[in-house]
Enzyme design. Structure first.
Site, PDB file in Angstrom:
ATOM      1  NE  ARG A  51       4.510 -24.408  54.596  1.00 54.56           N
ATOM      2  CZ  ARG A  51       3.113 -24.841  54.281  1.00 54.56           C
ATOM      3  NH1 ARG A  51       2.889 -25.175  53.182  1.00 54.56           N
ATOM      4  NH2 ARG A  51       2.542 -24.690  55.407  1.00 54.56           N
ATOM      5  CG  ASP A  53       8.128 -26.753  46.833  1.00 53.82           C
ATOM      6  OD1 ASP A  53       7.632 -26.732  47.692  1.00 53.82           O
ATOM      7  OD2 ASP A  53       8.091 -26.243  45.254  1.00 53.82           O
ATOM      8  CE1 TYR A 111      13.492 -20.104  46.944  1.00 53.86           C
ATOM      9  CE2 TYR A 111      12.381 -18.144  47.230  1.00 53.86           C
ATOM     10  CZ  TYR A 111      12.465 -19.475  47.457  1.00 53.86           C
ATOM     11  OH  TYR A 111      12.002 -19.903  48.646  1.00 53.86           O
ATOM     12  NE  ARG A 198       9.690 -26.278  40.733  1.00 54.28           N
ATOM     13  CZ  ARG A 198       9.090 -27.392  41.376  1.00 54.28           C
ATOM     14  NH1 ARG A 198       8.944 -27.279  42.575  1.00 54.28           N
ATOM     15  NH2 ARG A 198       8.637 -28.425  40.424  1.00 54.28           N
TER      16      ARG A 198
END
Length: 245
Positions: A51, A53, A111, A198
């Site tokens: 997933r 965001d 990431y 994040r």
């Protein structure tokens, strides 16, 4: 004969509410599935690797489909790209075993998070990085970030919206480096919790500001207390960078 094709795509997530299909919002999955239907002439199920965001980007995102159409991987990529919008592109395709799953067979994900560290905001970077105008000591943050390495319970680095029961993850590598006015944070792990990257970035910025003292990060991680970690950095600086199988 049924075949399973694994596509690698990249996308600019600015206009989308993440990957997964939603009832009242445009998502990358919906747009990709529409293109698949035009090429393969059926409304095929598409399975994604993760997933993402709203507003988050992907340099590499993997998605599989099953088809009995006799089309080469090269031609499938070319055909999809004629039906995909400018902010989504397929760049690779390979045939995989029928029991392969792009999410569950993933060994690790990487990431990156881009911080634009110029004093004055740049309108060309607004959608693709987080503008943080205060000085960043990237060498200090790189050193402190090594506390994230290894296997930890990251429940303190997870959004309260998450309903995941197992919050233990293993981080394989982490780095903070400067490229001109950009500071690039990179992390590779066997999996990530909701908003984990994040929140890690927000925590490193807390360290940069002195809100978390040198050497205290290990204790913050072990506390499993979301209130002790930093703020959740905004989505536009985040990129799903690489999927490893």
């Amino acid at each position: 004969m049924m075949r399973r094709l694994l596509f690698s795509i990249k996308y600019d997530g600015t206009a989308y509410h993440g990957w997964q299909v939603q009832n009242n919002a445009l998502t990358v999955q919906e747009v990709f599935q529409n293109a698949v239907e035009k090429v393969f002439l059926k409304r095929l199920d598409v399975k994604g690797c993760s997933r993402t965001d709203s507003g988050v980007h992907a340099e590499m995102y993997c998605v599989s489909i099953d088809t009995d159409m006799n089309i080469s991987c090269e031609n499938a990529v070319l055909a999809l790209n004629t039906h995909l919008p400018d902010d989504i592109a397929a760049f690779d395709c390979k045939e995989v075993n029928l029991d392969f799953h792009p999410r569950y067979d993933c060994k690790s994900k990487q990431y990156i998070y881009k911080i634009y560290n110029g004093k004055i905001r740049n309108p060309f970077y607004e959608k693709y990085s987080y503008h943080y105008r205060y000085p960043i000591n990237e060498e200090y943050l790189h050193k402190e970030a090594q506390h994230f390495l290894g296997t930890h319970d990251f429940s303190g680095f997870c959004s309260v919206k998450s309903d995941v029961e197992d919050t233990v993850r293993t981080v394989y590598s982490v780095s903070v480096k400067r490229e001109g006015d950009f500071v690039i944070f990179s992390v590779e792990a066997n999996g990530f919790l909701y908003n984990m990257v994040r929140i890690i970035v927000g925590t490193l910025l807390f360290i940069n500001e002195g809100n978390i003292k040198e050497g205290e990060l290990k204790e913050v991680i072990e506390s499993k207390d979301r209130k002790r970690a930093g703020k959740t950095a905004p989505p536009q600086g985040l990129y799903l960078y690489k999927i490893n199988y």
